[in-house]
Design a protein around this motif. Structure first.
Motif, PDB file in Angstrom:
ATOM      1  N   ARG B  25       0.822  -1.212   0.000  1.00  0.00           N
ATOM      2  CA  ARG B  25       0.000   0.000   0.000  1.00  0.00           C
ATOM      3  C   ARG B  25       0.852   1.256   0.000  1.00  0.00           C
ATOM      4  O   ARG B  25       0.451   2.293  -0.520  1.00  0.00           O
ATOM      5  CB  ARG B  25      -0.940  -0.007   1.227  1.00  0.00           C
ATOM      6  N   ASN B  60       3.352   8.720  10.540  1.00  0.00           N
ATOM      7  CA  ASN B  60       2.363   9.738  10.148  1.00  0.00           C
ATOM      8  C   ASN B  60       2.325   9.903   8.629  1.00  0.00           C
ATOM      9  O   ASN B  60       1.250   9.933   8.027  1.00  0.00           O
ATOM     10  CB  ASN B  60       2.686  11.088  10.797  1.00  0.00           C
ATOM     11  N   ASP B  61       3.510  10.017   8.022  1.00  0.00           N
ATOM     12  CA  ASP B  61       3.590  10.171   6.555  1.00  0.00           C
ATOM     13  C   ASP B  61       2.944   8.979   5.855  1.00  0.00           C
ATOM     14  O   ASP B  61       2.189   9.140   4.895  1.00  0.00           O
ATOM     15  CB  ASP B  61       5.059  10.247   6.092  1.00  0.00           C
ATOM     16  N   LEU B  63       0.692   6.795   6.924  1.00  0.00           N
ATOM     17  CA  LEU B  63      -0.771   6.719   7.066  1.00  0.00           C
ATOM     18  C   LEU B  63      -1.448   7.795   6.222  1.00  0.00           C
ATOM     19  O   LEU B  63      -2.500   7.563   5.622  1.00  0.00           O
ATOM     20  CB  LEU B  63      -1.175   6.838   8.538  1.00  0.00           C
ATOM     21  N   ARG B  64      -0.807   8.962   6.144  1.00  0.00           N
ATOM     22  CA  ARG B  64      -1.382  10.045   5.343  1.00  0.00           C
ATOM     23  C   ARG B  64      -1.326   9.678   3.854  1.00  0.00           C
ATOM     24  O   ARG B  64      -2.314   9.804   3.143  1.00  0.00           O
ATOM     25  CB  ARG B  64      -0.631  11.355   5.609  1.00  0.00           C
ATOM     26  N   GLU B  65      -0.175   9.190   3.413  1.00  0.00           N
ATOM     27  CA  GLU B  65      -0.014   8.865   1.982  1.00  0.00           C
ATOM     28  C   GLU B  65      -0.919   7.721   1.541  1.00  0.00           C
ATOM     29  O   GLU B  65      -1.374   7.685   0.394  1.00  0.00           O
ATOM     30  CB  GLU B  65       1.453   8.499   1.682  1.00  0.00           C
ATOM     31  N   THR B  66      -1.172   6.780   2.437  1.00  0.00           N
ATOM     32  CA  THR B  66      -2.009   5.629   2.065  1.00  0.00           C
ATOM     33  C   THR B  66      -3.476   5.881   2.399  1.00  0.00           C
ATOM     34  O   THR B  66      -4.335   5.063   2.068  1.00  0.00           O
ATOM     35  CB  THR B  66      -1.558   4.357   2.811  1.00  0.00           C
ATOM     36  N   ASN B  67      -3.724   7.013   3.079  1.00  0.00           N
ATOM     37  CA  ASN B  67      -5.087   7.348   3.486  1.00  0.00           C
ATOM     38  C   ASN B  67      -5.708   6.232   4.341  1.00  0.00           C
ATOM     39  O   ASN B  67      -6.883   5.894   4.184  1.00  0.00           O
ATOM     40  CB  ASN B  67      -5.946   7.626   2.239  1.00  0.00           C
ATOM     41  N   LEU B  68      -4.892   5.658   5.200  1.00  0.00           N
ATOM     42  CA  LEU B  68      -5.363   4.589   6.083  1.00  0.00           C
ATOM     43  C   LEU B  68      -5.279   5.058   7.536  1.00  0.00           C
ATOM     44  O   LEU B  68      -4.453   5.901   7.881  1.00  0.00           O
ATOM     45  CB  LEU B  68      -4.500   3.336   5.903  1.00  0.00           C
ATOM     46  N   ASP B  69      -6.155   4.502   8.365  1.00  0.00           N
ATOM     47  CA  ASP B  69      -6.153   4.828   9.784  1.00  0.00           C
ATOM     48  C   ASP B  69      -5.340   3.774  10.540  1.00  0.00           C
ATOM     49  O   ASP B  69      -5.300   2.614  10.132  1.00  0.00           O
ATOM     50  CB  ASP B  69      -7.587   4.834  10.314  1.00  0.00           C
TER      51      ASP B  69
END
Lengths: 220, 338
Positions: B25, B60-61, B63-69
């Protein structure tokens, strides 16, 4: 408020959980086993306290000074726990927690904490109890030769010594009464951290930082 | 199953999310090369201090890049060895605590298994069985891989790893840190026939390597009477040719011994262009297909750890709450252990 606290910066691994009514504590004195013991001890204490992970409201830990690896075990574990559970964190000095332990056990109000920093040096700090029984720093934590450790404030008498530094450098440190408080107990971390957690003076997982004091680590 | 992978065994902090259904991902990486440059090598204490600062920003990067929580993560895989003790402990302590907090399983991954399986992230992926050449700054090893978890060591370096020899030769030639990749660039403009360096241990049977003697050969070339800096590209090219020849000879020998038709090459030195090109060309002549990870996954990364961890978890393995790292950890012991 349910608080989890731990210390892995020294020779032991100490964990405590404080709930509204009770305090639960575990300590393991096997050297260099902190990483192995930490999570199983936390897990056991949660069961004893009849709490779920999600019931925790705050995290407190010693951020150093101490053994570099031990300091990082504490910081990395705290980052993982606080990040996953979105917990507010308070970090306290290992030297402050030692002083708080000495105050709790012996009622001492003025404590010179000193930890063996190897290479002929100690980490040290001077602490005095405030009106609410919390040990407050009266000399910033520092690293230096044992001869640099000094009583920093009036009164000049009534000071006591705590920590492993006294075991190693007793003859070079100031002549004060010495306790057998050698390691941090996590209960004392909670005592120091609780007012800060309650007043919202806490950190996020990302803001937790180790405090090494010795920053020259490469020979040049 | 969505697996977070965390790699901190040396001087790279790598995180990745791998999904057993949809594949990789995303991944994030921070390299400490600049930090260690001043010292001409990795300083373990500085490496550990840096890892502990990087983990959360990288997560953080990611999760942000994959748009996952973070709560979508089903399991956490972390490198438990081999590598630098303090550096490994940072990643392991963070990963194991994070997994415990979310009440998810965790898996301790062998760094070399990560490298070994990294080419399986590519398409087309090699099928089993295959011979694997793991070649990096820390290792030069040949394995026969019959299946996931079934790794037989065929041979390894008895002294310096190939990447280590590259770095040390580069350093002797006065190239900036890290010397190996710089040496390879310099070699592009040199004549590989100018100097005759040894092809160590190729005249004897067996699949072990030895690269420390090559360093000495480079030293003599640098000390010769008619040496000038104009010789440097030729020294680099001749050195690289000797290493590549040696690896090629041993790979051929291993493929023959195992009657294998596929070769997987992984580890930092597998990014070397000359090695890649010559292995592909010369092994194609004898009907061998060569597989590599993409350039970004030749060096240390979180993706290979997330991937290897996912495969282990799917096989029912997981790791308890004790945070244990193994700075020295033979891959064969690991497979027996799991």
């Amino acid at each position: 408020m349910n608080i989890l606290a731990f210390d892995t910066t020294g020779e032991s691994c100490s964990v405590a959980i404080k709930t509204a009514e009770h305090c639960f504590e575990k300590i393991n004195h096997e050297p260099r086993k902190q990483a192995e013991r930490l999570l199983p001890m936390i897990d056991d204490l949660l069961v004893q306290a009849n709490l779920q992970r999600s019931d925790l409201d705050g995290l407190a830990l010693t951020h150093g000074p101490g053994a570099f690896t031990g300091v990082r075990i504490a910081i990395a574990a705290a980052q993982g726990i606080a990040y996953a559970l979105d917990l507010p964190v308070v970090t306290v000095s290992t030297l402050a927690a030692l002083a708080q332990g000495a105050h709790r056990k012996f009622g001492w109000k003025q404590v010179l904490s000193a930890l063996d920093a190897r290479m002929g040096e100690v980490y040290w700090g001077a602490y005095q109890a405030d009106d609410s029984g919390l040990m407050q720093s009266v000399h910033s934590d520092a690293i230096g030769s044992p001869s640099q450790v000094h009583i920093v404030d009036e009164p000049r008498t009534g000071w006591y010594g705590a920590g492993s530094g006294w075991g190693v450098y007793l003859d070079q440190l100031p002549p004060v009464n010495v306790s057998h408080v050698l390691t941090v107990e996590a209960f004392d971390i909670i005592t120091l951290a609780l007012p800060l957690l309650k007043s919202g003076h806490s950190l996020t997982a990302e803001e937790i930082k180790p405090v090494y004091l010795r920053n020259k680590v490469v020979r040049s | 199953m969505l697996v977070l992978g965390i790699e901190t065994s040396c001087d790279e902090t790598g995180l990745a999310l791998y999904d057993s259904v949809s594949g990789l991902r995303g991944h994030t990486l921070y390299s400490q090369i600049a930090l260690h440059q001043t010292y001409g090598g990795v300083v373990p204490e500085l490496a550990s201090r840096d890892h502990v600062e990087r983990l959360i920003p990288l997560l953080n990067d990611l999760l942000r890049e994959t748009n996952l929580d973070k709560n979508a993560i089903d399991a956490v895989a972390y490198t438990a060895g081999p590598g630098l003790n303090g550096a490994l402990l940072v990643g392991a302590a963070f990963a194991r605590s994070f997994a415990w907090s979310l009440n998810r399983p965790a898996i301790a991954v062998h760094h070399m298994e990560g490298h070994l399986l990294a080419p399986l992230l590519e398409s087309p992926a090699p099928t089993f069985p295959f011979v694997a050449l793991l070649v990096s700054g820390g290792h030069t090893q040949l394995y026969f891989v019959r299946d996931i978890g079934d790794y037989a060591l065929l041979g390894e370096s008895v002294d310096d790893a190939a990447g280590e020899a590259f770095d040390k030769a580069g350093k002797m030639m006065g190239l900036p840190y890290p010397g190996g990749p710089r040496l390879a660039i310099l070699a592009e403009t040199g004549n590989p026939q100018h100097f005759t360096f040894p092809r160590p241990m190729t005249d004897k049977p067996g699949l072990n390597f030895s690269f420390s003697g090559l360093k000495t050969a480079v030293l003599y070339a640098l000390q010769q009477e008619n040496f000038s800096t104009a010789c440097l590209p030729d020294i680099a090219a001749s050195f690289q040719e000797a290493v590549v020849d040696t690896l090629l000879i041993k790979c051929k020998r291993a493929l023959l011994a195992c009657d294998a038709k596929r070769l997987v090459v992984a580890g930092g030195v597998s990014a070397n262009k000359m090695l890649r090109a010559r292995l592909v060309d010369e092994l194609a002549e004898i009907g061998i297909q060569v597989y590599y990870p993409r350039q970004a996954f030749c060096t240390d990364n979180g993706a290979m750890i997330a991937f290897a961890g996912c495969l282990q978890l799917q096989r029912g393995h997981s790791t308890g709450l004790s945070i244990v790292v193994r700075p020295r950890w033979p891959l064969v012991q690991y497979t027996q252990h799991t």
